[in-house]
Design an enzyme around this catalytic site. Structure first.
Site, PDB file in Angstrom:
ATOM      1  N   PHE A   1      -0.887   0.063 -12.818  1.00  0.00           N
ATOM      2  CA  PHE A   1       0.200  -0.855 -12.455  1.00  0.00           C
ATOM      3  C   PHE A   1      -0.203  -2.255 -12.901  1.00  0.00           C
TER       4      PHE A   1
ATOM      5  N   THR B   1      -0.808  -8.457 -12.529  1.00  0.00           N
ATOM      6  CA  THR B   1      -1.682  -9.638 -12.641  1.00  0.00           C
ATOM      7  C   THR B   1      -2.000  -9.946 -14.106  1.00  0.00           C
TER       8      THR B   1
ATOM      9  N   SER C   1      -1.995 -14.885  -8.095  1.00  0.00           N
ATOM     10  CA  SER C   1      -1.201 -15.059  -6.869  1.00  0.00           C
ATOM     11  C   SER C   1       0.248 -15.405  -7.193  1.00  0.00           C
TER      12      SER C   1
ATOM     13  N   ARG D   1     -33.373   2.551  15.796  1.00  0.00           N
ATOM     14  CA  ARG D   1     -34.364   1.529  15.426  1.00  0.00           C
ATOM     15  C   ARG D   1     -34.906   0.826  16.673  1.00  0.00           C
TER      16      ARG D   1
ATOM     17  N   GLU E   1      -3.665  -7.336  -3.976  1.00  0.00           N
ATOM     18  CA  GLU E   1      -2.364  -7.099  -3.297  1.00  0.00           C
ATOM     19  C   GLU E   1      -2.007  -8.275  -2.401  1.00  0.00           C
TER      20      GLU E   1
ATOM     21  N   ASP F   1      -5.036 -15.623   2.159  1.00  0.00           N
ATOM     22  CA  ASP F   1      -4.390 -16.940   2.344  1.00  0.00           C
ATOM     23  C   ASP F   1      -2.944 -16.915   1.844  1.00  0.00           C
TER      24      ASP F   1
HETATM   25  P1  TGC Z   1       9.678 -15.278  -3.707  1.00  0.00           P
HETATM   26  O1  TGC Z   1      10.673 -16.359  -3.962  1.00  0.00           O
HETATM   27  O2  TGC Z   1       9.006 -15.198  -2.406  1.00  0.00           O
HETATM   28  O3  TGC Z   1      10.364 -13.883  -4.015  1.00  0.00           O
HETATM   29  C1  TGC Z   1      10.910 -13.587  -5.291  1.00  0.00           C
HETATM   30  C2  TGC Z   1      11.809 -12.381  -5.157  1.00  0.00           C
HETATM   31  O4  TGC Z   1      11.037 -11.273  -4.719  1.00  0.00           O
HETATM   32  C3  TGC Z   1      11.537 -10.794  -3.452  1.00  0.00           C
HETATM   33  N1  TGC Z   1      10.375 -10.450  -2.631  1.00  0.00           N
HETATM   34  C4  TGC Z   1      10.184  -9.239  -2.104  1.00  0.00           C
HETATM   35  N2  TGC Z   1      10.922  -8.125  -2.160  1.00  0.00           N
HETATM   36  C5  TGC Z   1      10.444  -7.030  -1.507  1.00  0.00           C
HETATM   37  N3  TGC Z   1       9.290  -7.065  -0.839  1.00  0.00           N
HETATM   38  C6  TGC Z   1       8.520  -8.159  -0.755  1.00  0.00           C
HETATM   39  N4  TGC Z   1       7.359  -8.145  -0.118  1.00  0.00           N
HETATM   40  C7  TGC Z   1       8.965  -9.322  -1.404  1.00  0.00           C
HETATM   41  N5  TGC Z   1       8.480 -10.584  -1.553  1.00  0.00           N
HETATM   42  C8  TGC Z   1       9.355 -11.265  -2.285  1.00  0.00           C
HETATM   43  C9  TGC Z   1      12.314 -11.959  -2.872  1.00  0.00           C
HETATM   44  O5  TGC Z   1      13.277 -11.526  -1.971  1.00  0.00           O
HETATM   45  C10 TGC Z   1      12.904 -12.556  -4.115  1.00  0.00           C
HETATM   46  O6  TGC Z   1      14.003 -11.737  -4.495  1.00  0.00           O
HETATM   47  P2  TGC Z   1      15.293 -12.361  -5.250  1.00  0.00           P
HETATM   48  O7  TGC Z   1      16.221 -11.215  -5.382  1.00  0.00           O
HETATM   49  O8  TGC Z   1      15.770 -13.478  -4.382  1.00  0.00           O
HETATM   50  O9  TGC Z   1      14.757 -12.858  -6.566  1.00  0.00           O
HETATM   51  O10 TGC Z   1       8.638 -15.343  -4.904  1.00  0.00           O
HETATM   52  P3  TGC Z   1       7.487 -16.324  -5.184  1.00  0.00           P
HETATM   53  O11 TGC Z   1       7.262 -16.358  -6.657  1.00  0.00           O
HETATM   54  O12 TGC Z   1       7.688 -17.627  -4.490  1.00  0.00           O
HETATM   55  O13 TGC Z   1       6.332 -15.449  -4.507  1.00  0.00           O
HETATM   56  C11 TGC Z   1       5.278 -16.003  -3.917  1.00  0.00           C
HETATM   57  C12 TGC Z   1       4.414 -14.929  -3.231  1.00  0.00           C
HETATM   58  C13 TGC Z   1       3.214 -15.628  -2.686  1.00  0.00           C
HETATM   59  C14 TGC Z   1       5.180 -14.315  -2.094  1.00  0.00           C
HETATM   60  C15 TGC Z   1       4.050 -13.782  -4.174  1.00  0.00           C
HETATM   61  O14 TGC Z   1       3.996 -14.189  -5.455  1.00  0.00           O
HETATM   62  C16 TGC Z   1       2.853 -12.966  -3.789  1.00  0.00           C
HETATM   63  O15 TGC Z   1       2.900 -12.115  -2.884  1.00  0.00           O
HETATM   64  N6  TGC Z   1       1.702 -13.111  -4.498  1.00  0.00           N
HETATM   65  C17 TGC Z   1       0.598 -12.207  -4.388  1.00  0.00           C
HETATM   66  C18 TGC Z   1       0.477 -11.426  -5.676  1.00  0.00           C
HETATM   67  C19 TGC Z   1       0.125 -10.000  -5.442  1.00  0.00           C
HETATM   68  O16 TGC Z   1       0.243  -9.452  -4.379  1.00  0.00           O
HETATM   69  N7  TGC Z   1      -0.307  -9.358  -6.522  1.00  0.00           N
HETATM   70  C20 TGC Z   1      -0.651  -7.963  -6.429  1.00  0.00           C
HETATM   71  C21 TGC Z   1      -0.997  -7.398  -7.788  1.00  0.00           C
HETATM   72  S1  TGC Z   1      -1.098  -5.628  -7.775  1.00  0.00           S
HETATM   73  C22 TGC Z   1      -2.591  -5.324  -7.069  1.00  0.00           C
HETATM   74  O17 TGC Z   1      -3.311  -6.171  -6.640  1.00  0.00           O
HETATM   75  C23 TGC Z   1      -2.946  -3.926  -6.972  1.00  0.00           C
HETATM   76  S2  TGC Z   1      -4.551  -3.646  -6.408  1.00  0.00           S
HETATM   77  C24 TGC Z   1      -4.345  -2.030  -6.083  1.00  0.00           C
HETATM   78  C25 TGC Z   1      -5.542  -1.300  -5.707  1.00  0.00           C
HETATM   79  O18 TGC Z   1      -6.478  -1.197  -6.549  1.00  0.00           O
HETATM   80  O19 TGC Z   1      -5.548  -0.752  -4.564  1.00  0.00           O
HETATM   81  P1  FAD Z   2      -5.792 -16.791  -7.933  1.00  0.00           P
HETATM   82  O1  FAD Z   2      -4.332 -16.599  -7.876  1.00  0.00           O
HETATM   83  O2  FAD Z   2      -6.334 -17.626  -9.046  1.00  0.00           O
HETATM   84  O3  FAD Z   2      -6.271 -17.369  -6.525  1.00  0.00           O
HETATM   85  C1  FAD Z   2      -7.618 -17.840  -6.337  1.00  0.00           C
HETATM   86  C2  FAD Z   2      -7.734 -18.365  -4.897  1.00  0.00           C
HETATM   87  O4  FAD Z   2      -6.813 -19.447  -4.707  1.00  0.00           O
HETATM   88  C3  FAD Z   2      -7.377 -17.306  -3.843  1.00  0.00           C
HETATM   89  O5  FAD Z   2      -8.231 -17.448  -2.744  1.00  0.00           O
HETATM   90  C4  FAD Z   2      -5.923 -17.673  -3.443  1.00  0.00           C
HETATM   91  O6  FAD Z   2      -5.628 -17.310  -2.120  1.00  0.00           O
HETATM   92  C5  FAD Z   2      -5.959 -19.187  -3.600  1.00  0.00           C
HETATM   93  N1  FAD Z   2      -4.606 -19.706  -3.875  1.00  0.00           N
HETATM   94  C6  FAD Z   2      -3.801 -19.437  -4.938  1.00  0.00           C
HETATM   95  N2  FAD Z   2      -2.647 -20.118  -4.820  1.00  0.00           N
HETATM   96  C7  FAD Z   2      -2.697 -20.814  -3.657  1.00  0.00           C
HETATM   97  C8  FAD Z   2      -1.824 -21.672  -2.958  1.00  0.00           C
HETATM   98  N3  FAD Z   2      -0.606 -21.972  -3.444  1.00  0.00           N
HETATM   99  N4  FAD Z   2      -2.227 -22.208  -1.800  1.00  0.00           N
HETATM  100  C9  FAD Z   2      -3.448 -21.917  -1.275  1.00  0.00           C
HETATM  101  N5  FAD Z   2      -4.325 -21.090  -1.869  1.00  0.00           N
HETATM  102  C10 FAD Z   2      -3.953 -20.549  -3.049  1.00  0.00           C
HETATM  103  N6  FAD Z   2      -3.628  -6.511 -10.098  1.00  0.00           N
HETATM  104  C11 FAD Z   2      -2.672  -5.682 -10.597  1.00  0.00           C
HETATM  105  O7  FAD Z   2      -1.615  -6.124 -11.036  1.00  0.00           O
HETATM  106  N7  FAD Z   2      -2.883  -4.335 -10.621  1.00  0.00           N
HETATM  107  C12 FAD Z   2      -4.033  -3.770 -10.188  1.00  0.00           C
HETATM  108  O8  FAD Z   2      -4.178  -2.540 -10.235  1.00  0.00           O
HETATM  109  C13 FAD Z   2      -5.060  -4.629  -9.672  1.00  0.00           C
HETATM  110  N8  FAD Z   2      -6.258  -4.105  -9.288  1.00  0.00           N
HETATM  111  C14 FAD Z   2      -7.284  -4.955  -8.964  1.00  0.00           C
HETATM  112  C15 FAD Z   2      -8.572  -4.442  -8.782  1.00  0.00           C
HETATM  113  C16 FAD Z   2      -9.637  -5.298  -8.536  1.00  0.00           C
HETATM  114  C17 FAD Z   2     -11.025  -4.743  -8.419  1.00  0.00           C
HETATM  115  C18 FAD Z   2      -9.413  -6.687  -8.417  1.00  0.00           C
HETATM  116  C19 FAD Z   2     -10.543  -7.637  -8.125  1.00  0.00           C
HETATM  117  C20 FAD Z   2      -8.139  -7.200  -8.582  1.00  0.00           C
HETATM  118  C21 FAD Z   2      -7.062  -6.348  -8.891  1.00  0.00           C
HETATM  119  N9  FAD Z   2      -5.788  -6.851  -9.172  1.00  0.00           N
HETATM  120  C22 FAD Z   2      -4.812  -6.026  -9.641  1.00  0.00           C
HETATM  121  C23 FAD Z   2      -5.567  -8.301  -9.220  1.00  0.00           C
HETATM  122  C24 FAD Z   2      -5.347  -8.933  -7.850  1.00  0.00           C
HETATM  123  O9  FAD Z   2      -4.099  -8.599  -7.348  1.00  0.00           O
HETATM  124  C25 FAD Z   2      -5.526 -10.458  -7.998  1.00  0.00           C
HETATM  125  O10 FAD Z   2      -6.907 -10.683  -8.205  1.00  0.00           O
HETATM  126  C26 FAD Z   2      -5.016 -11.200  -6.779  1.00  0.00           C
HETATM  127  O11 FAD Z   2      -3.608 -11.108  -6.692  1.00  0.00           O
HETATM  128  C27 FAD Z   2      -5.407 -12.700  -6.808  1.00  0.00           C
HETATM  129  O12 FAD Z   2      -5.099 -13.282  -8.032  1.00  0.00           O
HETATM  130  P2  FAD Z   2      -6.231 -14.110  -8.841  1.00  0.00           P
HETATM  131  O13 FAD Z   2      -7.460 -13.285  -8.873  1.00  0.00           O
HETATM  132  O14 FAD Z   2      -5.649 -14.547 -10.137  1.00  0.00           O
HETATM  133  O15 FAD Z   2      -6.543 -15.374  -7.935  1.00  0.00           O
END
Ligand code: TGC
Ligand code: FAD
Length: 428
Positions: free
Chosen positions: A164, A167, A173, A311, A407, A411
């Site tokens: 998936f 990022t 983020s 221990r 995910e 913060d």
């Molecule tokens: P924002 O304005 O909040 O939302 C944009 C649009 O998205 C909708 N939305 C959601 N819909 C369903 N569920 C949710 N949880 C949703 N959150 C937001 C929202 O309604 C809106 O829709 P529309 O129709 O109005 O456009 O967007 P933003 O750009 O301001 O978002 C900010 C923020 C912080 C919420 C968001 O970007 C965020 O959550 N950032 C974290 C990024 C993240 O989680 N990345 C994950 C990457 S995948 C991964 O890490 C897999 S690891 C897997 C593993 O190995 O286990």
């Molecule tokens: P950044 O966004 O650069 O953030 C760095 C720090 O700044 C964090 O502490 C964050 O909280 C803080 N920060 C950022 N913005 C703000 C703000 N506005 N205010 C205050 N603090 C802030 N992604 C996928 O898409 N698919 C995957 O399968 C997947 N698997 C992963 C597996 C591993 C082992 C790892 C390490 C990561 C994986 N990720 C995946 C990516 C993961 O989702 C991102 O690392 C995560 O979302 C954070 O993004 P970043 O690393 O770019 O950190």
């Protein structure tokens, strides 16, 4: 529910077979009321027979088949793709999906599976979560019927592996600012060309199908594409591994590079547009992590308790006799118990269609934070021995840093909650 999953189930016997090592018994309490340190608030009472049985199947598989290989896999930074085949055999992949060869269990049962896997290692849970929630979930929720029928049964068996890609190197983020782009193929009708890079992508080096989120050039809107490695001409899709990780070493992580990669239009998710596509899949994966990480903490508690009882320091007393050690165990057991109850509650609401993303942010943040904090504290009980990987605690601590980061870093979930509480957006 899958017959395979059911066939493994010894049913009711399971709950009774659990170790009942209890604290004191009280003459004033009912004889059936017992405190067990493994499940202090009696969360098992909230589970259905089917959920208990699914949990038992998953726990048995994980302890018998995953635990024996995790130490070497972690040392070698090696992920064995056969694990997904084994999980597929048992019906553990995409288990909450109904139809398409999936088990169709409750969200709570799905999370009990993640807890069982993460009790062994967060990396193994990662590989499974990506396959189940992020790839199968995306195809199930947003793919056409043809895509579902073509890919879901094979993914459910673990015969195909998914990744998936959300990022990017410059946007973690803040995925809304992504640079990956899709444009109409100038020469080949019915195709898009994908360009861009994704990083830190679980499973990408071994993935057969990659769900990639990119902006459609014509509209600037984020869309989901299913990239099938078999359909990609040489040089258009590269997925190098990221090596020498300090955590999650038993999973495989990599990048995705797309260079004019042709993707047929039927592989575009037809309806969904914008961030709600990837975030809908993330709601399920984040939910699974919230209970999953409790499994890792429970394993730390079990190991720290056993070590503290064994221990001896100062006049031959076990470490467990000392108050400071007892407080560490009490804090950790309390957080594990509270975290479990919260996750079951949100799972029940999710089954009823009443869970909101903020609820999931709350339990993902709280459980990941508390689990990481407690695991680091429990590590102290092992003293110098904690530095040896054979004591199995340092690995959990290193992994749990990652679970707090991916995910949505904790913060970021604070800001999602802060926005819901105040109505003011803090992260732009
Ligand atoms: P924002 O304005 O909040 O939302 C944009 C649009 O998205 C909708 N939305 C959601 N819909 C369903 N569920 C949710 N949880 C949703 N959150 C937001 C929202 O309604 C809106 O829709 P529309 O129709 O109005 O456009 O967007 P933003 O750009 O301001 O978002 C900010 C923020 C912080 C919420 C968001 O970007 C965020 O959550 N950032 C974290 C990024 C993240 O989680 N990345 C994950 C990457 S995948 C991964 O890490 C897999 S690891 C897997 C593993 O190995 O286990
Ligand atoms: P950044 O966004 O650069 O953030 C760095 C720090 O700044 C964090 O502490 C964050 O909280 C803080 N920060 C950022 N913005 C703000 C703000 N506005 N205010 C205050 N603090 C802030 N992604 C996928 O898409 N698919 C995957 O399968 C997947 N698997 C992963 C597996 C591993 C082992 C790892 C390490 C990561 C994986 N990720 C995946 C990516 C993961 O989702 C991102 O690392 C995560 O979302 C954070 O993004 P970043 O690393 O770019 O950190």
């Amino acid at each position: 529910m899958s017959r395979l999953l059911l066939r493994q189930l010894p049913g009711r016997v399971l709950a009774r077979a659990l170790p009942t090592h209890a604290g004191r018994t009280y003459s004033s309490s009912s004889p059936v009321a017992q405190f067990t340190w493994e499940d202090p608030l009696g969360s098992k009472n909230l589970l259905t027979e089917e959920e208990l049985a699914v949990s038992e199947t998953a726990e048995r598989y994980c302890q018998e088949r995953l635990l024996p290989r995790v130490l070497q896999a972690y040392r070698d930074e090696h992920y064995d793709p056969k694990i997904l085949l084994e999980m597929g055999e048992l019906g553990l992949l995409g288990a909450t999906i109904k139809g398409y060869g999936c088990a169709g269990v409750s969200n709570v049962a799905g999370a009990l599976i993640t807890r069982a896997v993460e009790r062994v290692d967060s990396g193994y849970r990662s590989g499974m979560s990506v396959q189940s929630s992020l790839v199968m979930g995306a195809i199930h929720d947003f793919g056409s019927e043809e895509l579902k029928e073509k890919y879901l049964p094979e993914l459910a068996k673990g015969r195909l592996i998914g990744a998936f890609g959300l990022t990017e190197p410059n946007h973690g983020s803040d995925p809304g600012s992504m640079e990956a782009v899709a444009r109409e193929h100038p020469q080949k009708k019915g195709y898009y060309l994908l360009n861009g890079s994704k990083t830190w992508i679980t499973n990408s080096p071994i993935a057969d199908v990659l769900v990639v989120w990119a902006k459609l050039q014509e509209t600037g809107k984020i869309r989901g594409f299913l990239v099938d490695r078999k359909q990609c001409p040489a040089g258009t899709l590269e997925t190098p591994a990221i090596k020498n990780k300090t955590g999650l070493r038993a999973s495989i992580t990599g990048m995705i590079h797309l260079q004019d990669c042709p993707v047929p239009k039927e592989n575009l998710f037809p309806e969904v547009e914008g961030l709600k596509g990837p975030f809908t899949c993330l709601n399920s994966a984040r939910y699974g992590i919230a209970l999953g990480v409790i499994g890792a903490l429970e394993d730390c508690i079990k190991r720290a308790r056993a070590y503290a009882l064994e221990r001896k320091q100062f006049k031959g007393n076990p470490l467990a006799k000392y108050q400071l050690i007892q407080k560490k165990l009490a804090d950790a057991a309390t957080d594990a118990a509270y975290g479990t109850l919260a996750a079951i509650q949100v799972g029940r609401l999710k089954d009823q269609g009443k869970a909101t993303p903020e609820m999931i942010s709350m339990i993902k943040r709280q459980n990941c934070d508390r689990v990481l904090y407690n695991a680091r504290i429990l590590q102290e009980i092992f003293g110098g021995n904690a530095v040896s990987d054979e004591y199995m605690i340092g690995r959990h601590v290193a992994n749990l840093y990652v679970t707090q980061t991916y995910e949505g870093q904790s913060d970021i979930h604070s800001l999602i909650l802060g926005r819901a509480i105040t109505g003011i957006q803090a992260f732009v």
